[in-house]
Design a protein around this motif. Structure first.
Motif, PDB file in Angstrom:
ATOM      1  N   UNK A   1       0.985  -0.960  -0.017  1.00 54.94           N
ATOM      2  CA  UNK A   1      -0.040   0.231  -0.076  1.00 54.94           C
ATOM      3  C   UNK A   1       0.892   1.502   0.097  1.00 54.94           C
ATOM      4  N   UNK A   2       1.385   1.360   0.912  1.00 56.24           N
ATOM      5  CA  UNK A   2       2.645   2.810   0.294  1.00 56.24           C
ATOM      6  C   UNK A   2       3.499   2.150  -0.737  1.00 56.24           C
ATOM      7  N   UNK A   3       4.104   1.658  -0.859  1.00 52.77           N
ATOM      8  CA  UNK A   3       4.919   1.913  -2.214  1.00 52.77           C
ATOM      9  C   UNK A   3       3.759   2.443  -3.456  1.00 52.77           C
ATOM     10  N   UNK A   4       2.609   1.550  -3.668  1.00 51.18           N
ATOM     11  CA  UNK A   4       1.696   3.206  -3.775  1.00 51.18           C
ATOM     12  C   UNK A   4       1.305   3.959  -3.327  1.00 51.18           C
ATOM     13  N   UNK A   5       1.073   4.124  -2.552  1.00 49.43           N
ATOM     14  CA  UNK A   5       0.758   5.572  -2.015  1.00 49.43           C
ATOM     15  C   UNK A   5      -0.927   5.562  -2.266  1.00 49.43           C
ATOM     16  N   UNK A   6      -1.334   4.489  -1.848  1.00 55.58           N
ATOM     17  CA  UNK A   6      -3.181   4.490  -1.519  1.00 55.58           C
ATOM     18  C   UNK A   6      -2.852   3.727   0.011  1.00 55.58           C
ATOM     19  N   UNK A   7      -4.247   4.380   0.507  1.00 61.07           N
ATOM     20  CA  UNK A   7      -4.502   3.722   1.809  1.00 61.07           C
ATOM     21  C   UNK A   7      -5.631   1.945   2.055  1.00 61.07           C
ATOM     22  N   UNK A   8      -5.866   1.342   2.307  1.00 57.15           N
ATOM     23  CA  UNK A   8      -6.102   0.457   2.126  1.00 57.15           C
ATOM     24  C   UNK A   8      -7.809   0.212   2.257  1.00 57.15           C
ATOM     25  N   UNK A   9      -8.382   1.415   3.349  1.00 51.99           N
ATOM     26  CA  UNK A   9      -9.079   2.131   2.976  1.00 51.99           C
ATOM     27  C   UNK A   9     -10.186   2.004   1.435  1.00 51.99           C
ATOM     28  N   UNK A  10      -9.129   3.084   0.769  1.00 59.02           N
ATOM     29  CA  UNK A  10      -9.113   3.593  -0.279  1.00 59.02           C
ATOM     30  C   UNK A  10      -9.212   2.742  -1.620  1.00 59.02           C
ATOM     31  N   UNK A  11      -8.367   0.734  -1.266  1.00 60.31           N
ATOM     32  CA  UNK A  11      -8.860   0.396  -1.975  1.00 60.31           C
ATOM     33  C   UNK A  11      -9.807  -0.286  -1.903  1.00 60.31           C
ATOM     34  N   UNK A  12     -10.028  -0.455  -1.164  1.00 59.01           N
ATOM     35  CA  UNK A  12     -11.362  -1.499  -0.807  1.00 59.01           C
ATOM     36  C   UNK A  12     -13.157  -0.334  -1.398  1.00 59.01           C
ATOM     37  N   UNK A  13     -12.495   0.930  -0.787  1.00 61.95           N
ATOM     38  CA  UNK A  13     -13.910   1.658  -1.355  1.00 61.95           C
ATOM     39  C   UNK A  13     -14.239   1.393  -3.016  1.00 61.95           C
ATOM     40  N   UNK A  14     -12.322   1.503  -3.385  1.00 67.81           N
ATOM     41  CA  UNK A  14     -12.142   1.732  -4.965  1.00 67.81           C
ATOM     42  C   UNK A  14     -13.059   0.350  -5.496  1.00 67.81           C
ATOM     43  N   UNK A  15     -12.660  -0.585  -4.738  1.00 70.05           N
ATOM     44  CA  UNK A  15     -13.174  -1.943  -5.217  1.00 70.05           C
ATOM     45  C   UNK A  15     -14.695  -2.719  -4.822  1.00 70.05           C
ATOM     46  N   UNK A  16     -15.342  -1.737  -3.903  1.00 73.59           N
ATOM     47  CA  UNK A  16     -16.932  -1.738  -3.828  1.00 73.59           C
ATOM     48  C   UNK A  16     -17.207  -1.056  -5.698  1.00 73.59           C
ATOM     49  N   UNK A  17     -16.668   0.326  -4.834  1.00 74.33           N
ATOM     50  CA  UNK A  17     -17.181   0.853  -6.428  1.00 74.33           C
ATOM     51  C   UNK A  17     -17.329  -0.076  -7.601  1.00 74.33           C
ATOM     52  N   UNK A  18     -16.393  -0.956  -8.338  1.00 72.93           N
ATOM     53  CA  UNK A  18     -15.464  -1.749  -9.268  1.00 72.93           C
ATOM     54  C   UNK A  18     -16.959  -2.575  -8.964  1.00 72.93           C
ATOM     55  N   UNK A  19     -17.134  -3.125  -7.941  1.00 72.64           N
ATOM     56  CA  UNK A  19     -18.119  -4.603  -7.869  1.00 72.64           C
ATOM     57  C   UNK A  19     -19.645  -4.084  -8.445  1.00 72.64           C
ATOM     58  N   UNK A  20     -20.047  -2.834  -8.078  1.00 70.47           N
ATOM     59  CA  UNK A  20     -20.975  -1.928  -8.603  1.00 70.47           C
ATOM     60  C   UNK A  20     -21.217  -2.440 -10.117  1.00 70.47           C
ATOM     61  N   UNK A  21     -20.564  -2.155 -10.945  1.00 75.23           N
ATOM     62  CA  UNK A  21     -20.371  -1.918 -11.993  1.00 75.23           C
ATOM     63  C   UNK A  21     -19.954  -3.070 -12.710  1.00 75.23           C
ATOM     64  N   UNK A  22     -20.619  -4.113 -13.446  1.00 79.55           N
ATOM     65  CA  UNK A  22     -20.068  -5.425 -14.060  1.00 79.55           C
ATOM     66  C   UNK A  22     -19.092  -5.122 -15.691  1.00 79.55           C
ATOM     67  N   UNK A  23     -19.374  -4.186 -16.058  1.00 79.58           N
ATOM     68  CA  UNK A  23     -18.137  -4.254 -17.364  1.00 79.58           C
ATOM     69  C   UNK A  23     -16.663  -3.765 -16.333  1.00 79.58           C
ATOM     70  N   UNK A  24     -16.723  -2.782 -15.838  1.00 78.19           N
ATOM     71  CA  UNK A  24     -15.701  -2.183 -14.826  1.00 78.19           C
ATOM     72  C   UNK A  24     -14.855  -3.649 -13.888  1.00 78.19           C
ATOM     73  N   UNK A  25     -15.454  -4.050 -13.279  1.00 82.83           N
ATOM     74  CA  UNK A  25     -15.685  -5.906 -12.860  1.00 82.83           C
ATOM     75  C   UNK A  25     -15.002  -6.256 -14.230  1.00 82.83           C
ATOM     76  N   UNK A  26     -15.292  -6.989 -15.192  1.00 81.41           N
ATOM     77  CA  UNK A  26     -14.727  -7.395 -15.944  1.00 81.41           C
ATOM     78  C   UNK A  26     -13.574  -7.000 -16.554  1.00 81.41           C
ATOM     79  N   UNK A  27     -13.571  -5.936 -16.680  1.00 75.90           N
ATOM     80  CA  UNK A  27     -12.255  -5.542 -16.845  1.00 75.90           C
ATOM     81  C   UNK A  27     -10.685  -4.934 -15.868  1.00 75.90           C
ATOM     82  N   UNK A  28     -11.555  -4.651 -14.829  1.00 77.65           N
ATOM     83  CA  UNK A  28     -10.552  -5.071 -14.162  1.00 77.65           C
ATOM     84  C   UNK A  28      -9.755  -6.589 -13.584  1.00 77.65           C
ATOM     85  N   UNK A  29     -10.405  -7.428 -14.048  1.00 76.05           N
ATOM     86  CA  UNK A  29      -9.680  -8.937 -13.984  1.00 76.05           C
ATOM     87  C   UNK A  29      -8.947  -9.153 -14.965  1.00 76.05           C
ATOM     88  N   UNK A  30      -9.134  -8.667 -15.867  1.00 78.72           N
ATOM     89  CA  UNK A  30      -8.809  -8.386 -17.264  1.00 78.72           C
ATOM     90  C   UNK A  30      -7.192  -7.896 -17.469  1.00 78.72           C
TER      91      UNK A  30
END
Length: 114
Positions: A69-98
């Motif tokens: 997390x410190x290497x990429x300068x992101x907090x764990x909370x921000x990371x988890x919130x962003x993943x939650x936002x991605x999981x709400x949108x199927x196209x973003x979710x698929x793109x993320x895993x690709x």
């Protein structure tokens, strides 16, 4: 003798309240930037690698994840919130895993992981 301006409201109190409200809205709206998808992919994949590599020692997992997390300068909370936002949108979710699979394949191809 009656006071002439006894019940007259003070204007500057409204002005101060209005200015604080505007400043609050500006600061909350401009507060955080959304993390880039490429950074999220790298953090996700590297955290999975850390979990797989250090399954025996929980302390090592926590310290290595903090390092990622410190290497990429992101907090764990921000990371988890962003993943939650991605999981709400199927196209973003698929793109993320690709992208995550492509990054993982790239790491394997360059012999960074086995």
């Amino acid at each position: 003798m009656k006071r002439k301006f006894y019940l007259k409201p003070a204007r500057r109190n409204r002005l101060i309240l209005l200015s604080f409200t505007v400043l609050f809205l500006i600061f909350t709206a401009c507060g955080k930037e959304k993390p880039d998808e490429d950074i999220l992919v790298k953090v996700y994949v590297e955290n999975l690698i850390v979990e797989e590599k250090y399954t025996v020692n929980a302390d090592s997992i926590l310290s290595r994840k903090k390092a990622v997390f410190s290497k990429y300068k992101i907090t764990q909370q921000d990371f988890e919130e962003a993943l939650k936002n991605y999981s709400d949108d199927l196209k973003k979710w698929e793109s993320f895993f690709k992208k995550a699979n492509a990054y993982l394949d790239n790491l394997k191809k360059n012999n960074i992981i086995n």
